[in-house]
Design an enzyme around this catalytic site. Structure first.
Site, PDB file in Angstrom:
ATOM      1  N   TYR A 236       0.820  -4.165  12.281  1.00 14.82           N
ATOM      2  CA  TYR A 236       0.740  -2.742  11.929  1.00 14.82           C
ATOM      3  C   TYR A 236       1.595  -1.851  12.832  1.00 14.82           C
ATOM      4  CZ  TYR A 236      -2.618  -3.870   8.340  1.00 14.82           C
ATOM      5  OH  TYR A 236      -3.189  -4.388   7.210  1.00 14.82           O
TER       6      TYR A 236
ATOM      7  N   HIS B  32      -4.164   1.093  11.857  1.00 23.41           N
ATOM      8  CA  HIS B  32      -3.967  -0.175  12.581  1.00 23.41           C
ATOM      9  C   HIS B  32      -5.335  -0.798  12.871  1.00 23.41           C
ATOM     10  CE1 HIS B  32      -2.732  -3.242  15.171  1.00 23.41           C
ATOM     11  NE2 HIS B  32      -1.941  -2.603  15.997  1.00 23.41           N
TER      12      HIS B  32
ATOM     13  N   HIS C  80       0.828  -1.225   0.000  1.00 22.94           N
ATOM     14  CA  HIS C  80       0.000   0.000   0.000  1.00 22.94           C
ATOM     15  C   HIS C  80       0.860   1.272   0.000  1.00 22.94           C
ATOM     16  CE1 HIS C  80      -3.858  -2.125   0.807  1.00 22.94           C
ATOM     17  NE2 HIS C  80      -3.077  -2.979   1.419  1.00 22.94           N
TER      18      HIS C  80
ATOM     19  N   ASN D 191     -10.222  -2.922   2.300  1.00 22.26           N
ATOM     20  CA  ASN D 191      -9.887  -2.945   0.879  1.00 22.26           C
ATOM     21  C   ASN D 191     -11.152  -2.756   0.056  1.00 22.26           C
ATOM     22  OD1 ASN D 191      -7.133  -3.353   1.089  1.00 22.26           O
ATOM     23  ND2 ASN D 191      -7.228  -5.563   0.797  1.00 22.26           N
TER      24      ASN D 191
HETATM   25 FE1  HDE Z   1      -2.496  -4.806   5.493  1.00 21.98          FE
HETATM   26  N1  HDE Z   1      -0.702  -4.032   5.965  1.00 21.98           N
HETATM   27  N2  HDE Z   1      -1.854  -6.624   6.054  1.00 21.98           N
HETATM   28  N3  HDE Z   1      -4.231  -5.653   4.834  1.00 21.98           N
HETATM   29  N4  HDE Z   1      -3.148  -3.043   4.844  1.00 21.98           N
HETATM   30  C1  HDE Z   1      -0.326  -2.748   5.800  1.00 21.98           C
HETATM   31  O1  HDE Z   1       0.790  -1.450   7.404  1.00 21.98           O
HETATM   32  C2  HDE Z   1      -0.770  -6.869   6.799  1.00 21.98           C
HETATM   33  C3  HDE Z   1      -4.565  -6.961   4.900  1.00 21.98           C
HETATM   34  C4  HDE Z   1      -4.387  -2.732   4.399  1.00 21.98           C
HETATM   35  O2  HDE Z   1      -3.262   3.495   3.864  1.00 21.98           O
HETATM   36  C5  HDE Z   1       1.003  -2.439   6.434  1.00 21.98           C
HETATM   37  O3  HDE Z   1       1.079   0.750   7.747  1.00 21.98           O
HETATM   38  C6  HDE Z   1      -0.703  -8.257   7.158  1.00 21.98           C
HETATM   39  C7  HDE Z   1      -5.960  -7.154   4.631  1.00 21.98           C
HETATM   40  C8  HDE Z   1      -4.445  -1.352   4.006  1.00 21.98           C
HETATM   41  O4  HDE Z   1      -1.678   3.365   5.364  1.00 21.98           O
HETATM   42  C9  HDE Z   1       1.395  -3.756   7.094  1.00 21.98           C
HETATM   43  C10 HDE Z   1      -1.787  -8.840   6.574  1.00 21.98           C
HETATM   44  C11 HDE Z   1      -6.447  -5.911   4.391  1.00 21.98           C
HETATM   45  C12 HDE Z   1      -3.170  -0.844   4.264  1.00 21.98           C
HETATM   46  C13 HDE Z   1       0.234  -4.654   6.723  1.00 21.98           C
HETATM   47  C14 HDE Z   1      -2.513  -7.801   5.892  1.00 21.98           C
HETATM   48  C15 HDE Z   1      -5.352  -4.989   4.512  1.00 21.98           C
HETATM   49  C16 HDE Z   1      -2.386  -1.927   4.789  1.00 21.98           C
HETATM   50  C17 HDE Z   1       2.017  -1.814   5.529  1.00 21.98           C
HETATM   51  C18 HDE Z   1      -2.178 -10.314   6.578  1.00 21.98           C
HETATM   52  C19 HDE Z   1      -7.878  -5.527   4.021  1.00 21.98           C
HETATM   53  C20 HDE Z   1      -2.688   0.563   4.005  1.00 21.98           C
HETATM   54  C21 HDE Z   1       2.085  -0.347   5.922  1.00 21.98           C
HETATM   55  C22 HDE Z   1      -2.692 -10.735   7.784  1.00 21.98           C
HETATM   56  C23 HDE Z   1      -8.805  -5.756   5.091  1.00 21.98           C
HETATM   57  C24 HDE Z   1      -3.064   1.499   5.102  1.00 21.98           C
HETATM   58  C25 HDE Z   1       1.271  -0.241   7.098  1.00 21.98           C
HETATM   59  C26 HDE Z   1      -2.633   2.896   4.753  1.00 21.98           C
HETATM   60  C27 HDE Z   1      -1.052  -1.801   5.184  1.00 21.98           C
HETATM   61  C28 HDE Z   1       0.186  -5.912   7.137  1.00 21.98           C
HETATM   62  C29 HDE Z   1      -3.667  -8.060   5.124  1.00 21.98           C
HETATM   63  C30 HDE Z   1      -5.528  -3.589   4.289  1.00 21.98           C
HETATM   64  C31 HDE Z   1       2.743  -4.321   6.719  1.00 21.98           C
HETATM   65  C32 HDE Z   1       0.362  -8.921   8.001  1.00 21.98           C
HETATM   66  C33 HDE Z   1      -6.724  -8.472   4.654  1.00 21.98           C
HETATM   67  C34 HDE Z   1      -5.632  -0.611   3.434  1.00 21.98           C
HETATM   68  O5  HDE Z   1       1.445  -3.617   8.488  1.00 21.98           O
END
Ligand code: HDE
Length: 683
Positions: free
Chosen positions: A364, A341, A77, A150
């Site tokens: 997060y 988060h 993202h 999402n």
């Molecule tokens: Fe994320 N995801 N994600 N994700 N995600 C991040 O956090 C993660 C997942 C989502 O505009 C990271 O600050 C893991 C699902 C959005 O700043 C990180 C798993 C969904 C955004 C991270 C998921 C999301 C992130 C990277 C599997 C939809 C951007 C930077 C369990 C419900 C937020 C950050 C923004 C961002 C980890 C899966 C949505 C690495 C471990 C499912 C919208 O922490």
């Protein structure tokens, strides 16, 4: 105003941010220490042709700061854009949740929303075929609540431990760092074929949903199952939805790829301009609610993040509206530094055991520590709650709060045992007391094992053009895969979803088609098809192709009607500047054929002009034809009709011909509302 009121809460988010805003215009240049600078062009040297001297503190400070201007981009993202707004609930949700911001319809809760693509780097094109992030921070009076969702309601994997593998597979391949912001490569599809829980999400990712027309025209989903908890302590399972008031619309793949070249900022520009124009994007918040007692009533596990709750079985109740009404002042300070988060919840909202959600609750904060450089990122203006916050946490990189007094521990007597915990009855967060028991085990519940039924449900729910787009998407993506083995594995995998689908793309990529068999899944969910979305003309963008001596009165009347319907028009011509029409009419060209392109518009109004304007007709013909091949509405005056003489364009659906200006305008507006005319035959 005390510090507590302006910076540590009890103020509107805007007032709070205002304490940190600065406008350098009209000010004297100083160092960061406040010393006025007399020279900003020449460094201090030993003689005019001599070496630069270390004692030039202004040079050193300026250069050091510059050297450190970049922070790590988000691992996923990274490419995102955000805006401020507000949220209001329609009626009290007291029956289900005690969350304060969901009680009172008169209360406005400030929000900050960041949209993003997932796979690409921070500078990548915005029209990648990808899921879009839809992350909302609600600055509630009980603390920040983040709904980090999402635009696709399911996910690729069922357990967070697989996320690093998924992301490694989806990112550019490490040996040559290609391709950027794209899933059309071997490692992604190898991951898919060998991790078949991805089937349902891949269907969404290959559908039109992955190439939205605008952030303003896409749905959002919380994906996981969360809990609502009411003031009686009763819990309901809940899934969150955002429904865009403008409807859910997409572009076509050829267009998406061209937009990435013509305007890689297409989505952020669209959002920015809509807000600047006062066309504030609106989304309704929807919830699907399942009582605890019904947890096992479904033919899927409601905690499985690769499953939807079909809207026809569990209706979406619209409970409030979010309006985005203010652009950021500074993208780095706000959009880049915002830290979302899924673990930021408020009393009345709680978690479930969805193993994907559970892992996210760790990830997060961990990622913010490296990205924002330490544990004090909650003090950054964009991340501060609007309510007061007090605890015994101290120190760390970039600490801004100046905590007074000697006591920073609990329990204590020297500060009367404060800051003190608050009882649940008084608003303290209490984790929902879910009963859990079991062995410690590294396994997955059998109830998570059906990877294909809902993928087929999705396929069954698509309209004919949507199905064609999906076959085309698979054909494109797998056409770029080098490994024949991976190609075949994917064909065999998706034969479990639909043989029509797998057959369709197997042919295109020269793989062995699967044997026809019946999946046994006949169910469909009309809510999944974008064909069934709302159709509205508002804020659509029409390119008006104007040549010399255009038909003045008719064209000006049509432009007025379009404007009255909330449609935006931009004048495109061979040259910038004034264009004269009949009866003294005059229009000003906003773009030339060099700076505009049909892919940047929703529709074309082919106005034309004098016959002698050969250069105009040549360039306009290509513009119109390309829009036609992307199924866009086209309107033409008598003179503009000359641009329609290819491929039977003139008599095609969604092509409206001029004459009587009034009827024409109405018909054209109707054609624009329809968004695209899929029943058009493209030769
Ligand atoms: Fe994320 N995801 N994600 N994700 N995600 C991040 O956090 C993660 C997942 C989502 O505009 C990271 O600050 C893991 C699902 C959005 O700043 C990180 C798993 C969904 C955004 C991270 C998921 C999301 C992130 C990277 C599997 C939809 C951007 C930077 C369990 C419900 C937020 C950050 C923004 C961002 C980890 C899966 C949505 C690495 C471990 C499912 C919208 O922490």
């Amino acid at each position: 105003m005390s510090n507590d009121q302006n910076v540590n809460g009890n103020s509107s988010k805007d007032e709070q941010l205002d304490k940190f805003r600065t406008d350098d215009r009209g000010k004297q240049l100083t160092t960061n220490q406040g010393v006025k600078v007399s020279e900003d062009e020449f460094s201090l040297k030993a003689g005019v042709r001599g070496p630069t001297l270390m004692e030039d503190f202004h040079f050193r400070e300026k250069m050091t700061h510059f050297d450190h201007e970049r922070i790590p981009e988000r691992i996923v993202h990274a490419r995102g854009f955000a805006a401020h707004g507000e949220f209001q609930v329609y009626e009290s949700m007291k029956e289900y949740t005690k969350a304060g911001f969901l009680q009172d319809p008169s209360k406005k809760t400030p929000v900050f929303v960041r949209f993003s693509t997932v796979a690409g780097s921070r500078g990548s094109g915005e029209l990648a075929r990808d899921a879009r992030g839809f992350a909302t921070k609600f600055y509630t009076e009980e603390g920040n609540y983040d709904l980090v969702g999402n635009n696709i309601p399911v996910f690729f994997i069922q357990d967070a431990i697989k996320f690093p593998d998924l992301v490694h597979a989806i990112k550019p391949e490490p040996h040559n760092e290609m391709p950027q912001a794209a899933t059309a490569h071997d490692t992604f599809w190898d991951f898919v074929a060998n991790n078949q829980e991805s089937a349902h999400m891949v269907m969404w990712a290959m559908s039109d949903r992955a190439i939205p027309r605008s952030f303003r025209m896409m749905e959002g989903f919380g994906v996981h199952t969360f809990r609502f908890v009411n003031d009686q302590g009763k819990s309901h399972f809940v899934k969150f939805h955002w429904k865009p008031v403008l409807g859910t619309h997409s572009v076509v793949w050829d267009e998406a790829q061209k937009i990435n070249g013509k305007d890689p900022d297409f989505h952020r520009r669209d959002l920015w301009e809509a807000i600047e124009n006062g066309d504030y994007p609106e989304y309704e918040l929807g919830v699907q609610v399942i009582p605890e007692e019904d947890e096992f009533r479904f033919d899927f596990d409601i905690l499985d993040p690769t499953k939807i709750w079909p809207e026809e079985d569990v209706p979406v109740k619209l409970i409030g509206k979010m309006t985005l009404n203010r652009n950021v002042d500074n993208v780095f300070a706000e959009t880049e530094q915002v830290a979302f988060h899924p673990g930021h919840v408020v009393p009345g909202i709680d978690f479930t055991n969805d193993p994907l959600l559970q892992g996210r609750l760790f990830s997060y904060t961990d990622t913010q520590l490296i990205r924002l450089g330490g544990p004090n990122f909650h003090e950054l203006p964009i991340n501060r709650p609007v309510c007061p916050f007090h605890n015994n946490q101290r120190d760390g990189y970039g600490r801004q709060t100046i905590n007074k007094g000697p006591v920073s521990y609990h329990k204590n007597s020297l500060a009367n045992n404060t800051p003190s915990p608050t009882s649940e009855a008084e608003g303290g967060f209490k984790h929902y007391e879910e009963k859990v028991e079991g062995r410690k085990i590294q396994a997955r519940s059998d109830s998570f094992n059906d990877h294909f039924s809902q993928a087929t449900l999705f396929w069954n729910s698509m309209s004919k053009p949507e199905k064609e787009h999906m076959i085309h998407a698979f054909s494109f993506e797998l056409g770029k895969v080098q490994s024949e083995s991976v190609q075949q594995q994917v064909v065999d995998m998706f034969a479990n979803v639909s043989t029509e689908l797998a057959h369709g793309f197997a042919e295109a990529i020269g793989a062995n088609p699967p044997e026809a068999h019946d999946t046994g899944v006949t169910k469909s969910s009309p809510a999944l098809s974008q064909e069934n979305t709302k159709k509205k003309p508002e804020t659509r963008k029409v390119a008006v192709l104007v040549g010399k001596d255009f038909n003045g009165p008719e064209v000006l009347a049509v432009l007025d009607s379009l404007k009255a319907a909330g449609i935006q028009t931009e004048i495109v011509s061979s040259k910038l500047g004034k264009i004269k029409g009949s009866d003294g009419a005059e229009l000003n060209a906003d773009f030339t054929f060099l700076t505009a392109d049909s892919v940047l518009f929703d529709a074309v109004y082919a106005v034309g002009g004098s016959d002698e304007d050969k250069a105009f007709y040549k360039e306009a013909a290509y513009f119109v034809y390309e829009a036609f091949t992307h199924y866009k509405p086209i309107g033409a005056t008598q003179e503009g009709k000359k641009l329609l003489n290819v491929d039977n364009m003139e008599d095609s659906p969604g092509v409206v011909k001029g004459g009587d200006a009034n009827n024409f305008a109405n018909d054209f507006i109707e054609a624009i509302s329809a968004h695209r005319h899929w029943d058009r035959e493209i030769v």
